[in-house]
Design an enzyme around this catalytic site. Structure first.
Site, short mmCIF file in Angstrom:
data_model
loop_
_atom_site.label_atom_id
_atom_site.label_comp_id
_atom_site.label_asym_id
_atom_site.label_seq_id
_atom_site.Cartn_x
_atom_site.Cartn_y
_atom_site.Cartn_z
N ALA A 190 3.98 -1.88 13.38
CA ALA A 190 3.43 -1.31 14.77
C ALA A 190 2.50 -2.22 15.41
O ALA A 190 3.00 -2.44 16.88
CB ALA A 190 2.15 -0.39 14.41
N LYS A 223 8.61 -0.21 -4.92
CA LYS A 223 7.43 -1.25 -5.12
C LYS A 223 6.77 -1.06 -6.45
O LYS A 223 6.51 -1.87 -7.11
CB LYS A 223 6.54 -1.18 -3.99
N TYR A 256 11.15 2.89 -0.55
CA TYR A 256 10.25 1.91 -0.43
C TYR A 256 9.17 1.62 -1.46
O TYR A 256 9.10 0.76 -2.22
CB TYR A 256 9.99 1.56 1.08
N ALA A 287 0.89 -1.17 0.02
CA ALA A 287 -0.01 0.06 0.17
C ALA A 287 0.85 1.02 0.11
O ALA A 287 0.48 2.34 -0.22
CB ALA A 287 -0.94 -0.01 1.13
N CYS A 288 2.31 1.00 0.25
CA CYS A 288 3.23 2.09 0.27
C CYS A 288 3.16 2.75 -1.20
O CYS A 288 3.79 3.91 -1.39
CB CYS A 288 4.27 1.92 0.74
N LYS A 306 5.98 -4.01 23.38
CA LYS A 306 6.23 -3.22 24.52
C LYS A 306 5.01 -3.39 25.49
O LYS A 306 5.45 -3.32 26.94
CB LYS A 306 5.83 -1.81 24.07
N ARG A 346 -4.52 3.50 10.63
CA ARG A 346 -4.25 2.21 9.57
C ARG A 346 -5.28 1.13 9.68
O ARG A 346 -6.11 0.93 10.67
CB ARG A 346 -2.95 1.61 9.86
P1 NAD Z 1 10.13 -9.86 6.13
O1 NAD Z 1 11.35 -8.84 6.24
O2 NAD Z 1 9.84 -10.79 7.45
O3 NAD Z 1 10.48 -10.94 5.02
C1 NAD Z 1 11.38 -10.48 3.97
C2 NAD Z 1 12.47 -11.63 3.75
O4 NAD Z 1 13.23 -11.26 2.61
C3 NAD Z 1 13.43 -11.65 4.89
O5 NAD Z 1 13.41 -12.92 5.76
C4 NAD Z 1 14.58 -11.36 4.46
O6 NAD Z 1 15.82 -12.05 4.80
C5 NAD Z 1 14.64 -11.64 2.86
N1 NAD Z 1 15.38 -11.09 1.96
C6 NAD Z 1 16.03 -9.86 1.99
N2 NAD Z 1 16.77 -9.29 1.37
C7 NAD Z 1 16.97 -10.74 0.45
C8 NAD Z 1 17.78 -10.94 -0.53
N3 NAD Z 1 18.92 -10.16 -1.22
N4 NAD Z 1 17.81 -12.55 -1.11
C9 NAD Z 1 16.80 -13.22 -0.59
N5 NAD Z 1 16.12 -12.94 0.74
C10 NAD Z 1 16.31 -11.67 1.23
O7 NAD Z 1 8.76 -9.02 5.68
P2 NAD Z 1 7.42 -9.42 5.41
O8 NAD Z 1 6.86 -8.61 6.29
O9 NAD Z 1 7.27 -11.01 5.46
O10 NAD Z 1 7.11 -9.20 3.92
C11 NAD Z 1 7.12 -9.95 2.78
C12 NAD Z 1 6.92 -9.14 1.55
O11 NAD Z 1 5.52 -8.58 1.70
C13 NAD Z 1 7.79 -8.00 1.28
O12 NAD Z 1 8.21 -8.14 -0.21
C14 NAD Z 1 7.33 -6.81 1.77
O13 NAD Z 1 7.62 -5.57 1.14
C15 NAD Z 1 5.67 -7.07 1.59
N6 NAD Z 1 4.98 -6.29 2.24
C16 NAD Z 1 4.59 -6.79 3.58
C17 NAD Z 1 3.90 -6.01 4.28
C18 NAD Z 1 3.64 -6.25 5.59
O14 NAD Z 1 2.70 -5.44 6.55
N7 NAD Z 1 4.28 -7.09 6.53
C19 NAD Z 1 2.97 -4.61 3.77
C20 NAD Z 1 3.44 -4.42 2.51
C21 NAD Z 1 4.03 -5.43 1.55
#
Ligand code: NAD
Length: 338
Positions: free
Chosen positions: A200, A160, A156, A126-127, A207, A229
């Site tokens: 959050a 995306k 970020y 959503a960013c 916390k 949010r």
């Molecule tokens: P997370 O950080 O827990 O998982 C991302 C994983 O990618 C991590 O384990 C990290 O080690 C791995 N990673 C980073 N760089 C890497 C590389 N070069 N090679 C291989 N692995 C690599 O994050 P998440 O919350 O599980 O999010 C998963 C995806 O969903 C992400 O792309 C994130 O941007 C997207 N996303 C998440 C949210 C959320 O609220 N969690 C919201 C919007 C989008």
């Protein structure tokens, strides 16, 4: 084409499988009977939130083009969660690192094109949405068309949006079956809750759990706590993502909740679950992101027949219990120094 492309015997690669959503995706695909499952992350296996012995687990850096080719070798379906990211505190302080995720998304997509995969899914956010639509308290639900004209979150969100466009154009020009959906604040157990990458819900659970365990009830909130949010429980996120991949739609598609709360309200729920009232210390210069953001799920209802099923209170109960147990088991092993 079959309505169950992920479970028809083809091999599935989950990138970022050592992370929060990726770990839940591997667990869900195993439960659904996917036998040929490859899980990949840059982190050592010992640091993965969920790791399964019967899965082909690999440690590779997907910023490297050769690693992407190795990762995708003999794979039918790619589900890509890999990203260097975290909550608002992390992405506000590491904008350039977030931009470098372009290397992962570019090399992986090129490898997918060259190897010829059956499906390729990219986890967007959503960013990407235009920030001018999110700068006041009169919250509007964001529709998929609201990303353009573009004014995404710096770093970020921009990366995306660029990666979404790569997916769209690789599909159009190279025939890669690429798709993407936009997640809105996914939360739940088995994810970051400390160390700077936490978001959050997990941060507030930590916390409050610390207040419970130590008796120190002072709790810091970034901003005035009135930023709004919507939050989506991870099981709902996984369910929607699998439905979306199976649908073979291109996206964009919101995967989020339409029910928004303020950060103060979110904290109030966690306090109620924990049975404690904390002393709120507002840090006016803490990173807060946009003022209000919420998903419009009209398209998800139409295309996937999907709506979230876990209430925020139920999801927070699960999350709080998990975070509390992490802290409590650690403090039993190594009692806190006073
Ligand atoms: P997370 O950080 O827990 O998982 C991302 C994983 O990618 C991590 O384990 C990290 O080690 C791995 N990673 C980073 N760089 C890497 C590389 N070069 N090679 C291989 N692995 C690599 O994050 P998440 O919350 O599980 O999010 C998963 C995806 O969903 C992400 O792309 C994130 O941007 C997207 N996303 C998440 C949210 C959320 O609220 N969690 C919201 C919007 C989008």
């Amino acid at each position: 084409m079959s309505a169950t492309i992920l479970t028809d015997g083809g091999s599935v690669l989950v990138c970022g499988a050592g992370g929060f959503i990726g770990g839940h995706m591997v667990a869900a695909l195993r439960r659904r009977g996917v036998r040929c499952l490859r899980a990949l992350d840059i982190k050592p296996l010992a640091e993965w939130y969920q790791c399964f012995e019967d899965v082909d687990n690999r440690v590779l850096d997907l910023r490297d083009t050769r690693s992407c080719r190795l990762a995708i070798d003999a794979v039918d379906h790619v589900i890509n969660f890999a990203a260097d990211m975290g909550g608002m505190g992390f992405i506000a302080a590491h904008r350039a690192e977030c931009m470098l995720n372009v290397l992962i998304n570019t090399h992986l997509l090129v490898a997918a094109r060259d190897k010829g995969v059956r499906s390729y899914y990219f986890a967007s956010s959503a960013c990407v949405y235009n920030q001018e639509l999110q700068d006041n308290n009169d919250i509007i639900r964001l529709r998929e068309s609201d990303a353009w004209p573009a004014l995404p979150e710096e770093g970020y969100g921009l990366e995306k949006l660029f990666a979404e466009e790569m997916c769209r154009l690789f599909r159009r020009d190279f025939g890669v079956p690429a798709s993407y959906a936009r997640y809105h604040n996914v939360y739940g157990p088995h994810g970051a809750y400390e160390g700077g990458r936490e978001k959050a819900p997990a941060a507030l659970c930590r916390k409050v759990a610390e207040a419970k365990l130590t008796g120190n009830k002072e709790l810091e909130i970034w901003g005035d706590g009135e930023q709004r949010r919507s939050f989506l429980y991870v099981d709902d996120c996984i369910d929607a993502t699998i439905r979306f991949v199976e649908s073979q739609e291109q996206g964009p598609l919101n995967i989020g909740s339409e029910d928004s709360v303020t950060i103060n309200e979110l904290l109030g729920m966690i306090e109620e679950i924990a049975g404690i009232k904390c002393d709120r210390m507002y840090k006016s210069n803490g990173p807060q992101g946009v003022r209000g953001r919420c998903s419009d799920n009209t398209l998800a209802r139409e295309v996937l027949n999907w709506s979230p099923s876990v209430t925020l209170y139920q999801g927070l109960q699960q999350t709080y219990e998990w975070v509390y147990n992490q802290l409590a088991s650690r403090s039993k092993l190594a009692p806190r120094q006073r």
